[in-house]
Scaffold this motif. Structure first.
Motif, PDB file in Angstrom:
ATOM      1  N   ARG A  37      -1.302  -1.156   1.745  1.00 38.43           N
ATOM      2  CA  ARG A  37      -0.637  -1.034   3.035  1.00 38.43           C
ATOM      3  C   ARG A  37      -1.192   0.177   3.779  1.00 38.43           C
ATOM      4  O   ARG A  37      -1.707   1.121   3.165  1.00 38.43           O
ATOM      5  CB  ARG A  37       0.878  -0.904   2.848  1.00 38.43           C
ATOM      6  N   THR A  38      -1.070   0.160   5.083  1.00 40.16           N
ATOM      7  CA  THR A  38      -1.521   1.276   5.903  1.00 40.16           C
ATOM      8  C   THR A  38      -0.591   2.458   5.705  1.00 40.16           C
ATOM      9  O   THR A  38       0.627   2.314   5.666  1.00 40.16           O
ATOM     10  CB  THR A  38      -1.539   0.867   7.388  1.00 40.16           C
ATOM     11  N   SER A  39      -1.187   3.649   5.555  1.00 44.83           N
ATOM     12  CA  SER A  39      -0.394   4.849   5.318  1.00 44.83           C
ATOM     13  C   SER A  39      -1.065   6.037   5.981  1.00 44.83           C
ATOM     14  O   SER A  39      -2.295   6.115   6.062  1.00 44.83           O
ATOM     15  CB  SER A  39      -0.239   5.107   3.815  1.00 44.83           C
TER      16      SER A  39
END
Length: 288
Positions: A132-134
């Motif tokens: 996931r984007t973080s």
């Protein structure tokens, strides 16, 4: 684990690589239950049971067969409940929850005893997670050099009838720390390790198996043999990018605490090119 548990005579030569164990698996129709059946030969024994690292790797494969292999394994908790003999056993897989990014899967290792009654050999919980984007910055522990490279490190011999059968499938070269049962004052070990036949085994399964491959370094403190066995094992994995290679991984083990006949230890597993592959935490019972 008891790395120096004696082996039986029929277990002293390899009869099946890990890739061959995986190729023999079967999906079993058990009504509402989802099972994968495996056939493991005596050359994967560890004392009176099957090596925990290979059991865990086979359980992960069963989870992927039943619930999907689209997301990487992020965490694996394993309780070694009872001995699993060479031969046939089933891994029953249950999908506990499927979310947007996380899949939680339970697996039970089941094998019939001499009376035909099915016994539980292990219970595992796998957590698979999508990337996931973080906004978190990148963080990894430092990969420090060790005293000896694989060429100069001590090669652990495989001695039929003395060392566990499964060790013939692996190559260990100890770079730091004391050997088990030698009365050493050291509480850590640094070992170069690899599968002798890694062909066809992906990085994730190698990480699971190799992270459980060595004995607790606490055994080096003892002046004589004492059996030891893993009770529970928590493994945290980092997906790694690694081309097919026969190079050595590195297994760093540290005893953190001891008492009442138990050891709490930590394992850090590195890929041949220094990527963090896994962090493992075990409770090990020492019988002596």
């Amino acid at each position: 684990m008891n790395l120096f548990a004696p082996t039986s005579a029929e277990a002293t030569s390899p009869t099946a690589t890990l890739a061959e164990l995986l190729s023999r698996r079967e999906r079993i129709d058990a009504g509402p239950q989802q099972r994968v059946r495996f056939h493991v030969s005596p050359d994967w024994q560890q004392g009176r049971t099957t090596f925990g690292g290979v059991l865990s790797a086979l359980a992960v494969q069963a989870m992927r067969d039943v619930c999907g292999s689209d997301w990487p394994l992020r965490a694996l908790q394993t309780n070694f409940v009872g001995p699993v003999s060479p031969g046939t056993f089933d891994i029953e897989v249950v999908l506990l929850r499927q979310g947007k990014n996380i899949r939680q899967v339970q697996a039970r290792v089941l094998q019939a005893d001499e009376a035909g009654v099915e016994q539980v050999g292990g219970v595992l919980l796998g957590v698979f997670g999508a990337a996931r984007t973080s906004t978190l910055p990148h963080l990894r522990p430092d990969h420090h050099p060790v005293a000896k490279d694989p060429d100069s490190a001590f090669l652990w011999p495989f001695v039929p009838g003395i060392t566990p059968a499964f060790t013939q499938h692996l190559e260990f070269r100890q770079a730091e720390g004391g050997m088990p049962f030698t009365g050493s004052q050291e509480w850590h070990s640094r070992t170069h390790v690899r599968l002798r036949a890694p062909e066809g085994i992906d990085n994730e399964l190698q990480s699971v198996l190799l992270a459980d491959a060595g004995p607790t370094p606490a055994l080096a403190q003892l002046n004589g043999f004492a059996p030891a066995s893993s009770v529970s094992w928590a493994l945290e994995l980092r997906p790694v990018e690694l081309d097919a290679t026969t190079a050595f991984w590195r297994m760093d083990k540290d005893a953190l605490a001891t008492g009442d006949g138990y050891v709490n230890e930590k394992t850090t597993l590195w890929t041949p090119d220094g990527q963090l592959a896994a962090l493992g935490y075990q409770v090990v019972a020492v019988y002596g």
